[in-house]
Design an enzyme around this catalytic site. Structure first.
Site, short mmCIF file in Angstrom:
data_model
loop_
_atom_site.label_atom_id
_atom_site.label_comp_id
_atom_site.label_asym_id
_atom_site.label_seq_id
_atom_site.Cartn_x
_atom_site.Cartn_y
_atom_site.Cartn_z
N MET A 1 24.82 -24.47 3.15
CA MET A 1 25.54 -25.24 4.27
C MET A 1 25.01 -24.77 5.56
O MET A 1 24.42 -23.69 5.74
CB MET A 1 26.83 -24.80 3.95
CG MET A 1 27.74 -25.78 4.95
SD MET A 1 29.56 -25.80 4.54
CE MET A 1 30.16 -24.51 5.27
N CYS A 2 24.68 -25.71 6.16
CA CYS A 2 24.37 -25.45 7.60
C CYS A 2 25.16 -26.41 8.68
O CYS A 2 25.52 -27.10 8.23
CB CYS A 2 22.86 -25.28 7.83
SG CYS A 2 21.70 -24.31 7.01
N GLY A 3 24.81 -26.14 9.88
CA GLY A 3 25.62 -26.90 10.96
C GLY A 3 24.35 -27.28 11.84
O GLY A 3 23.20 -26.59 12.08
#
Lengths: 227, 299
Positions: free
Chosen positions: B1-3
């Site tokens: 997961m990343c933003g």
């Protein structure tokens, strides 16, 4: 009316206050302001509460709902009303992917569009979408109804079991084992009732019905040699 | 997961607010990526004929003056130097090839994070909130910016593995997702003469776009072909000289939200990053469709 501002009260506290009413018979309606895309708003309710959220919500809003009537006056992020058991969840805007996933009962109304995988693994209950749904909607759906007043994306009803799918617009492609089925007067009557209950103004006569060809989910004796 | 977040201002008069609006967008995505953060900001273009380089050295307090003086001696003309934590922005009157060759020969321990006229890329290991503070993002100005918060899935947590990755002059890429054919693709690109600084999958995506555009493809064409050539999950935001572009893979399981007003276009992994922008309540908000290129520019 109880008003909660999520810029002042955190989600855990809000949800705990709502859970404290679980098993109760409701009473005062709740109004939640300042959601600003926060996750897990009004999750796990188990009482006939009326909850209105003013603004856009993030992931998993109204998940696992039982008995409550939750309205979001805005858009919803991924996983809206996942695993709903009963009650009603309504979104006046659009919903992101996986709306109504694995719901067992209740009614989910999305007045705008829903994104991909709407009603994935649906196990019961009804989903009514005023606009269109994205790809792979009703994937592996087992029971319940998905009603789409606009168009459906590619792979509709892939590997479907027994859910009923109704689409008024075009279908970008049917998934494996999903086929068009006859629309009888009885289907039209029940669909009209559902549209009325959902408060969506659409002509039940304009829908086509899709469902399972039932060739995938049973062991087929002709394939015995493959095992 | 990343933003991922991106912010593009439609009006020049808003440029003083870019950093102030960007910082909370980045910080809101900190829990999607607490390992490291990075951002690309486009502002203060170098004069014609000059080149703006962002350089990185892991040592805080590194002697950037010596490098600026060396570049000034090697390439006639004034050299501008601005130091931010472990990065330095240097504007020099040199071609990209000459500047790269000079740095490689004299300072092989210095890494180039961006090259162009307006782009500056900063990235750092650590909590996004801390990175935002130490780089004083709030005070930055500019026309547009991209930022990334990383939760590593494919490779090590280091500053070098952090996003954005440069994809050519004034171009950069931030990525949420994971690619499964990056080793093979990296080998193919290396056969075409490309070099990579890390074993990171997103750097290969950046290298792929650089390579396709070097072959003559437009950014849109390079992005379209990436849908066939990249195997895996991705939401990309690509910064360009005049704007930015967004692309999601055909499965589109990595989230993305776009919002637009008369004043700005914003993209983010989640609406939480957009909610506090001025005018967000009245913005047109939608989810980008799978396998569809969206692009904005002032021109």
């Amino acid at each position: 009316m109880i008003t909660v501002d999520l810029n002042r009260v955190d989600i855990r506290e809000l949800n705990q206050r709502l859970h404290d009413l679980n098993g109760d018979d409701g009473r005062a309606p709740w109004r939640i302001v300042g959601p600003d895309g926060r996750h897990s708003i009004a999750v796990g309710l188990n009482a006939p509460l009326t909850v209105v959220v003013e603004g856009h919500v993030g992931y998993y809003c109204a998940g696992m709902n039982q008995h409550a009537d939750v309205t979001v006056n805005g858009h919803a992020g991924p996983g809206l009303a996942e695993n709903m058991m009963s009650g009603t969840v309504r979104v006046t805007g659009n919903a992101s992917q996986g709306a109504g996933a694995s719901a067992h009962g209740g009614l989910l109304v999305i007045e705008g569009d829903a994104s991909s995988r709407c009603g994935i693994s649906l196990k019961g209950g009804d989903i009514v979408v005023g606009g269109s749904v994205g790809h792979m909607s009703a994937f592996m759906a087992q029971a319940g109804r998905l009603v789409v007043c606009g168009d459906a994306g590619a792979g509709l009803g892939d590997s479907i079991y027994e859910a009923e799918l109704y689409v008024a617009g075009s279908v970008g492609g049917l998934g494996a084992d999903c086929v068009e089925k006859d629309m009888t007067d009885d289907h039209r009557r029940r669909l009209a009732e559902l549209l009325c209950r959902a408060g969506i103004d659409a002509d039940a006569g304009s829908f086509r019905r899709y469902g399972s060809a039932r060739t995938l989910y049973n062991f087929h004796v002709d394939h015995a040699g493959a095992y | 997961m990343c933003g991922i977040v991106g912010l593009f201002l439609k009006q020049e008069s808003l440029e003083p607010s870019l950093g102030e609006w960007l910082e909370p967008m980045l910080v809101a995505m900190a829990d999607r990526g607490p390992d490291s953060a990075g951002f690309a900001i486009y502002h203060d273009p170098a004069p014609d004929g000059a080149l703006k380089l962002t350089l990185y050295h892991p040592e805080t307090g590194f002697d950037w003056e010596t490098i600026a003086e060396g570049l000034g001696t090697a390439f006639a003309g004034r050299v501008d130097l601005h130091v931010r934590v472990t990065h330095a922005v240097i504007v020099v009157n040199a071609s990209e090839a000459d500047a790269r060759a000079w740095l490689r020969r004299h300072h092989p321990d210095v890494r180039i994070t961006s090259v162009g006229a307006a782009i500056e890329i900063y990235k750092e290991k650590g909590l996004p909130d801390d990175v935002a503070d130490s780089y004083a993002i709030r005070q930055m100005t500019g026309s547009h910016a991209l930022a990334h918060t990383r939760m590593a899935t494919e490779s090590a947590v280091t500053t070098e593995h952090s996003h954005p990755f440069s994809t050519g002059r004034d171009l950069c890429l931030v990525h949420n997702g994971s690619l499964s054919n990056h080793n093979r693709l990296r080998s193919e690109l290396e056969r075409h003469g490309m070099t990579f600084q890390t074993d990171n999958d997103s750097e290969v995506a950046a290298g792929y776009l650089t390579h396709r555009m070097a072959e003559g493809a437009s950014l849109e064409e390079a992005l379209e072909s990436s849908l066939d050539d990249l195997d895996g999950f991705f939401t990309f935001a690509i910064g360009t000289r005049d704007g930015f572009a967004v692309l999601r893979d055909g499965i589109a399981c990595k989230p993305a939200v776009l919002a637009e007003t008369d004043q700005w276009v914003a993209m983010a992994s989640e609406y939480r990053s957009i909610a506090h922008l001025p005018g967000a309540a009245g913005a047109r908000i939608w989810e980008p469709a799978p396998a569809t290129v969206y692009a904005w520019s002032r021109n």
